[in-house]
Scaffold this active site. Structure first.
Site, PDB file in Angstrom:
ATOM      1  N   TYR A   1     -77.727 -82.929  16.521  1.00 37.10           N
ATOM      2  CA  TYR A   1     -77.974 -82.722  17.941  1.00 37.10           C
ATOM      3  C   TYR A   1     -79.421 -82.289  18.165  1.00 37.10           C
ATOM      4  O   TYR A   1     -79.850 -81.286  17.609  1.00 37.10           O
ATOM      5  CB  TYR A   1     -77.058 -81.615  18.499  1.00 37.10           C
ATOM      6  CG  TYR A   1     -75.559 -81.904  18.456  1.00 37.10           C
ATOM      7  CD1 TYR A   1     -75.065 -83.200  18.350  1.00 37.10           C
ATOM      8  CD2 TYR A   1     -74.644 -80.857  18.552  1.00 37.10           C
ATOM      9  CE1 TYR A   1     -73.700 -83.448  18.343  1.00 37.10           C
ATOM     10  CE2 TYR A   1     -73.270 -81.097  18.541  1.00 37.10           C
ATOM     11  CZ  TYR A   1     -72.812 -82.402  18.429  1.00 37.10           C
ATOM     12  OH  TYR A   1     -71.461 -82.638  18.417  1.00 37.10           O
TER      13      TYR A   1
ATOM     14  N   LYS B   1     -72.528 -87.207  13.385  1.00 38.64           N
ATOM     15  CA  LYS B   1     -71.845 -87.096  14.669  1.00 38.64           C
ATOM     16  C   LYS B   1     -72.916 -86.948  15.732  1.00 38.64           C
ATOM     17  O   LYS B   1     -73.763 -86.050  15.645  1.00 38.64           O
ATOM     18  CB  LYS B   1     -70.964 -85.846  14.606  1.00 38.64           C
ATOM     19  CG  LYS B   1     -70.145 -85.605  15.817  1.00 38.64           C
ATOM     20  CD  LYS B   1     -69.221 -84.419  15.577  1.00 38.64           C
ATOM     21  CE  LYS B   1     -68.608 -84.022  16.894  1.00 38.64           C
ATOM     22  NZ  LYS B   1     -67.802 -82.837  16.805  1.00 38.64           N
TER      23      LYS B   1
HETATM   24  P1  FBP Z   1     -66.171 -81.563  21.968  1.00 36.74           P
HETATM   25  O1  FBP Z   1     -65.535 -82.912  21.821  1.00 36.74           O
HETATM   26  O2  FBP Z   1     -65.272 -80.590  22.642  1.00 36.74           O
HETATM   27  O3  FBP Z   1     -67.527 -81.658  22.573  1.00 36.74           O
HETATM   28  O4  FBP Z   1     -66.306 -81.029  20.464  1.00 36.74           O
HETATM   29  C1  FBP Z   1     -67.222 -81.596  19.599  1.00 36.74           C
HETATM   30  C2  FBP Z   1     -68.235 -80.556  19.178  1.00 36.74           C
HETATM   31  O5  FBP Z   1     -69.233 -81.088  18.354  1.00 36.74           O
HETATM   32  C3  FBP Z   1     -67.591 -79.346  18.496  1.00 36.74           C
HETATM   33  O6  FBP Z   1     -67.445 -79.528  17.123  1.00 36.74           O
HETATM   34  C4  FBP Z   1     -68.512 -78.265  18.888  1.00 36.74           C
HETATM   35  O7  FBP Z   1     -67.919 -77.018  18.947  1.00 36.74           O
HETATM   36  C5  FBP Z   1     -68.934 -78.665  20.263  1.00 36.74           C
HETATM   37  O8  FBP Z   1     -68.885 -80.060  20.322  1.00 36.74           O
HETATM   38  C6  FBP Z   1     -70.329 -78.256  20.579  1.00 36.74           C
HETATM   39  O9  FBP Z   1     -70.600 -78.641  21.878  1.00 36.74           O
HETATM   40  P2  FBP Z   1     -72.001 -78.320  22.499  1.00 36.74           P
HETATM   41  O10 FBP Z   1     -72.997 -78.557  21.413  1.00 36.74           O
HETATM   42  O11 FBP Z   1     -72.128 -79.269  23.633  1.00 36.74           O
HETATM   43  O12 FBP Z   1     -71.974 -76.900  22.895  1.00 36.74           O
END
Ligand code: FBP
Length: 238
Positions: free
Chosen positions: A131, A162
């Site tokens: 991310y 991911k």
């Molecule tokens: P979601 O499908 O609920 O977005 O979950 C995926 C995920 O990657 C989780 O593993 C993690 O807790 C969450 O998203 C983090 O979301 P963000 O980075 O948007 O706070």
């Protein structure tokens, strides 16, 4: 490695605000995972140790680093569990989030590099939550940023990456190409209605994504088992 993974690491990442009376219970989530035959469940060690049962046949991806949202500085999530401990808990793979572009990306990249060596030494695949985030990132959903996140994971040795869904989905294939042989999974994000979630999933799979790793869109749904089954049909992991 194709499939629908159920992510449940939100209690620490976001706080229990994502939960209601039902889905706040890890036992409820594990039951959903079993009934829907998810292709993997993603947990932190505290829940895995108490609730994960290898005999159910659901592969465990143990997330090795984490943060809370209580601190509002540049994003950083650090290691809280070792590969060895993950293996002892029955994990089939490990996961790690890197916030690319953060002021602290060097710490996460270094840690990821060490964990990747360890995981592969033990024969375990490693999943990178890739991310782009922090003050330097103007638009974390721009297509070129998502492709960069996929590429970085591949070059760091991740078996699976991911990524978020890009704001412009006209060239999802480029994300997959950028990741080369690293399998690309789609993150879920905030709750979407059935139509939107399915349409995103279809577009991603058609472009060559290998699956979805979804949390809120499953456990916040009225019928999580049915939702997983629909997604498994789309992904082709039934
Ligand atoms: P979601 O499908 O609920 O977005 O979950 C995926 C995920 O990657 C989780 O593993 C993690 O807790 C969450 O998203 C983090 O979301 P963000 O980075 O948007 O706070």
């Amino acid at each position: 490695m194709k499939g629908v993974y159920l992510a449940y690491d939100h209690g620490m990442e976001h706080g229990p605000t994502d939960f209601n009376d039902r889905n706040v219970s890890p036992a409820y989530i594990l039951d959903i995972a079993k009934r829907a035959e998810v292709d993997a469940i993603i947990l932190l060690k505290g829940i895995a140790r108490k609730y994960y049962v290898k005999d159910t046949g659901i592969p465990l991806i143990l997330k090795l680093n984490q943060k809370t949202r209580l601190y509002d500085g540049e994003p950083i999530a650090t290691q809280v569990c070792s590969v060895k401990e993950a293996i002892d808990m029955g994990a089939s793979a490990v996961g790690y989030t890197v916030y690319l572009g953060s002021r602290y990306e060097h710490i996460m990249l270094r840690e990821f590099g060490r964990i990747e060596e360890d995981a592969h030494k033990y024969g375990l695949p490693i999943v990178m939550w890739s991310y782009a985030r922090g003050k330097s990132i103007k638009d974390d959903e721009a297509p070129e940023i998502i492709a960069y996140a996929a590429r970085a994971a591949m070059e760091m040795g991740a078996d699976v990456v991911k990524v978020k869904y890009p704001s412009d989905d006209s060239n999802l294939g480029w994300v997959v190409k950028s990741a080369d042989t690293t399998k690309v999974f789609l993150a879920g994000g905030k709750a979407l209605d059935d139509q939107n979630l399915e349409s995103r999933a279809k577009k991603a799979i058609d472009a060559g994504f290998s699956g979805l790793a979804v949390g809120r869109n499953i456990f916040q749904s009225e019928d999580p088992v049915a939702r997983i089954k629909v997604l498994k049909e789309i992904v082709g992991s039934v």
